[in-house]
Design a protein around this motif. Structure first.
Motif: not given
Lengths: 267, 228
Positions: A67-75, A83-85, A104-116
């Motif tokens: 929780g030290r950063c938002k998911l988007r900040q670490a991308l 389109d590659l992160y 599983i939690r991190v990947v779930k948060d990424l799922k809506p914004d990506f294809d792979w």
């Protein structure tokens, strides 16, 4: 968008998991898919180096989880492909900093914004491997044409089957067609004989990969690279395309035989 | 089991080894073992290994009734003492685990056609590197046994597939154990105390059976035996 999650693993170290992850990420992103690569090797990160993004790291996977950063900040956005992160691994921590549920939690948060979502697994069969495999829809096993690498791949396949992830698919990396032809190297057929899983790619040994890895510019970006071409084909197969296994040498070479052996089964 | 009585399965029945000691105490722990075992013993055909203990027909008859009250059918008595053997025979009990005694056979009883067979596990998948199966009886695998996998069986090992891992048949010392596979190429093959490695394969794989002949491990093609 709902991403598919592919974990690249092998059991044995040094067979080319990280190279495969970087190249598949590049190949998928070049084909127009939105891709994020996650380095699952906490404590020994190197996917960022292979992708040439080392100097852009601010936050890492453990920062997200704790929780030290938002998911988007670490991308980290790739410098060549829009389109590659990448989500890099932490270097200062070890794999106990992450649990399978965290992944599983991190990947779930990424799922809506990506294809792979591609996850680069660490070597071994311990916690790091379990973290990497936990969120996977598809497991890609990388092996080399060596008895010890095949043995470890077999062990990993057994563990993946036990996790009920569905049948994993096989990438045979660093094949030297001339050596196989002379009978000095395991052929893809020999490997499939033991492992009995579906083949998704055969990647020839290619000096361009070594150079590209050191320069942080994956070979899949290089149209001259034979390995790069093989990775681009794997990317197409991952998306359900029926790409024939091309003979890397003469028509009657072993790749020709393999493609005839493997294709009709489909599976 | 804390009562210290060893129970083992023989075919469809159970065999209890009855230790030496005062009969009252032994009887009590025997009945306790049966009670502790609960469902395990319920409806079981039971054999007792009595060695040279002398028991009269009265003792045996009472024991049979006490076991019957607990849902257990005393079926055979294995004894070396002559008195015990004749008492058991008088009660119509079998004197070995194989078949009922002659005297127990009623004239109109149909001939036994059902074979009891032996305990075995069936593994219906490929054993990969790191997998292992340990079983006191026979092991049957429907699939391959890959290099790095291990099977240790008290009895025979039968693999309907490729056998390439380590296999030990007759691990308890049974010299009659065999190992069969459609493709017999184990990393290491052991039967009872003998160890062998597979020779280089010549030609295509054929179903083979490995066994001990005169203390030597030999693998024989199944087809040979079939034609003989």
């Amino acid at each position: 968008m709902t991403a598919r999650i592919a974990t690249i693993t092998s059991g044995k170290g040094g067979v080319g998991k990280t190279t495969a992850t970087a190249n598949l990420g590049v190949a998928l992103a070049s084909a127009g898919f939105r891709v994020v690569c996650i380095d699952g090797d906490i404590g020994l990160r190197n996917l960022d180096v292979v992708m040439g993004l080392e100097n852009r790291i601010v936050y890492d996977l453990v920062d997200i989880i704790e929780g030290r950063c938002k998911l988007r900040q670490a991308l980290i956005k790739d410098k060549r492909l829009s389109d590659l992160y990448l989500i890099p691994a932490a270097q200062t921590r070890d794999k106990t900093a992450v649990s399978p549920q965290d992944m599983i939690r991190v990947v779930k948060d990424l799922k809506p914004d990506f294809d792979w979502v591609l996850i680069d697994s660490p070597a071994g069969i311990e916690r790091g491997f379990r973290n990497a495999v936990a969120p996977a829809d598809l497991v890609l096993i990388v092996t080399n044409p060596e008895v010890s690498a095949v043995r470890d791949a077999d062990r990993i396949i057994g563990l993946v089957e036990a996790e009920e992830k569905g049948p994993p698919k096989l990438i045979v990396n660093r094949v030297k067609p001339e050596m196989v032809k002379r009978g000095d190297m395991l052929s893809t057929g020999d490997i499939l004989d033991v492992l009995a899983i579906e083949l998704i790619g055969v990647v020839p040994e290619d000096e361009i990969v070594t150079v590209a890895t050191n320069q942080g510019s994956p070979a899949a970006l290089d149209p001259r690279s034979r390995a790069g071409k093989a990775f681009r084909e794997i990317a197409r197969r991952m998306n359900g395309e029926d790409v024939p296994f091309e003979s890397l040498e003469s028509k009657d070479g072993f790749f020709g035989r393999i493609s005839r052996m493997v294709r009709p089964g489909g599976a | 089991m804390n009562s210290g009585l060893a129970v083992k399965g023989v075919g469809e029945s159970l065999l209890i080894h009855v230790p030496a000691g005062p009969w009252d105490e032994v009887l009590a722990s025997l009945l306790q073992t049966v009670v502790d075992g609960g469902e395990f013993f319920h409806g079981a055909k039971l054999g007792l290994q009595l060695e040279d203990r002398e028991l009269g027909a009265a003792d045996l008859g009472r024991l049979r009734d006490q076991l019957a009250e607990r849902g257990v059918n005393l079926w055979a008595v294995l004894a070396t003492a002559q008195g015990t053997r004749s008492a058991a025979a008088d009660l119509g009990l079998a004197l070995d685990m194989g078949r009922p005694s002659q005297r127990a056979m009623q004239p109109d009883e149909p001939i036994e056609t059902e074979l009891p067979g032996d305990a075995a596990v069936l593994v219906r998948r490929t054993l990969r590197s790191g997998h292992h199966v340990h079983f006191a009886g026979h092991v049957v695998v429907l699939g391959d046994v890959n290099p790095g996998a291990e099977i240790i069986a008290g009895g025979d090992v039968i693999v309907w597939g490729r056998l390439r891992g380590v296999v030990h048949a007759g691990a308890g010392g049974d010299q009659d154990s065999v190992v069969c596979a459609l493709d017999l190429a184990p990393t290491q093959l052991r039967i009872a105390g003998q160890i062998a490695v597979s020779p280089e394969r010549r030609g295509a794989a054929q179903p083979e059976m490995a066994r001990l002949r005169d203390g030597q491990l030999v693998a024989e093609k199944w087809i040979d035996e079939h034609r003989r």
